[in-house]
Motif scaffolding. Sequence first.
Motif: not given
Length: 68
Positions: A28-32
């Motif tokens: 949601r906020y980072r790639p992973v």
Amino acid sequence: MKDWAPPLIASALFAFLSPGVILQMPGRYRPVDFMSMKTSGASIFVHAVLFGLLLMLFLVILQAHLYI
């Protein structure tokens, strides 16, 4: 004699690649995101594609067999 590799590999991949359980790509906020216990439509699609590709790799290309 039955080949147990397909159900065991598919079950293990399903458990490890369930979005949000161990990791979520894209997060949601980072790639992973790790251990977020949340999911989105994009992450479901990415995990489904990875599941299919890894299952084809193990079963079709590498021809994994396990006879018990």
